[in-house]
Write an enzyme that holds these catalytic residues in place. Sequence first.
Site, short mmCIF file in Angstrom:
data_model
loop_
_atom_site.label_atom_id
_atom_site.label_comp_id
_atom_site.label_asym_id
_atom_site.label_seq_id
_atom_site.Cartn_x
_atom_site.Cartn_y
_atom_site.Cartn_z
N GLY A 105 0.81 -1.22 0.00
CA GLY A 105 0.00 0.00 0.00
C GLY A 105 0.83 1.26 0.00
CB VAL A 125 -2.93 -2.44 -0.63
CG1 VAL A 125 -2.90 -2.32 -2.13
CG2 VAL A 125 -4.01 -1.56 -0.06
CB CYS A 126 -1.45 -4.98 4.10
SG CYS A 126 -0.09 -6.09 3.74
CB SER A 127 1.65 -1.06 5.89
OG SER A 127 1.75 -2.15 6.79
CB SER A 128 4.52 -5.25 4.77
OG SER A 128 3.59 -6.31 4.91
#
Length: 196
Positions: free
Chosen positions: A27, A108-111
């Site tokens: 993300g 999406v995710c942060s990683s």
Amino acid sequence: MKELPDYFVHVPEAFALVEEGVYRCSGVLTQEQIKYLDTLDLKTVLVLSVEGPSRAFTQYIKAKGIRRIHLGMTRWQSSLGWKPVSEELIKDGLECILDRSTHPLLVVCSSGVRETGTLVGCLRKLQHWNFNSIVYEYRSFAGGKGKYAQELFIELFDVDLVSLPPSLPEWFAYEQKMWLREQRERFAELHGGIKI
């Protein structure tokens, strides 16, 4: 550093096609990586981490009129014990992926690894993949960021929690039909030709 010409493509980190109409990536996107997303003609962005996507990505989502579903914010729980994510996050994420009306969809995710990798692993379990294949795919994206707790969560996740939406994607409906046929054939083989 020398600037690359516009015709060079900057693919987002941890980007991949999960299934037809379903994509995954980190993300945290640069302006150059965001340009690549135009080729996907996205309808929905599913955000799994508590943190939202980067400011540039958020502006892109808004400007393009893409539906943003931020499950990470609504399904976050502080006390999960050993579990890396909540079952509600994964259940709701799977139901979103399996709803054809949300496609094309980007997860999406942060990683791009932890929550996304766990969600994709649970999708593979729902698709009846062999567990070794699920772990192999998870680790190929996780690299050194992978966690045993995530693999254990995938293994123990109860796929019966997931309510299948009425408008399933063709790839999932076909896989389920083939799996059911295979199960019937195995049963008949084991029980002397008795069909179910």
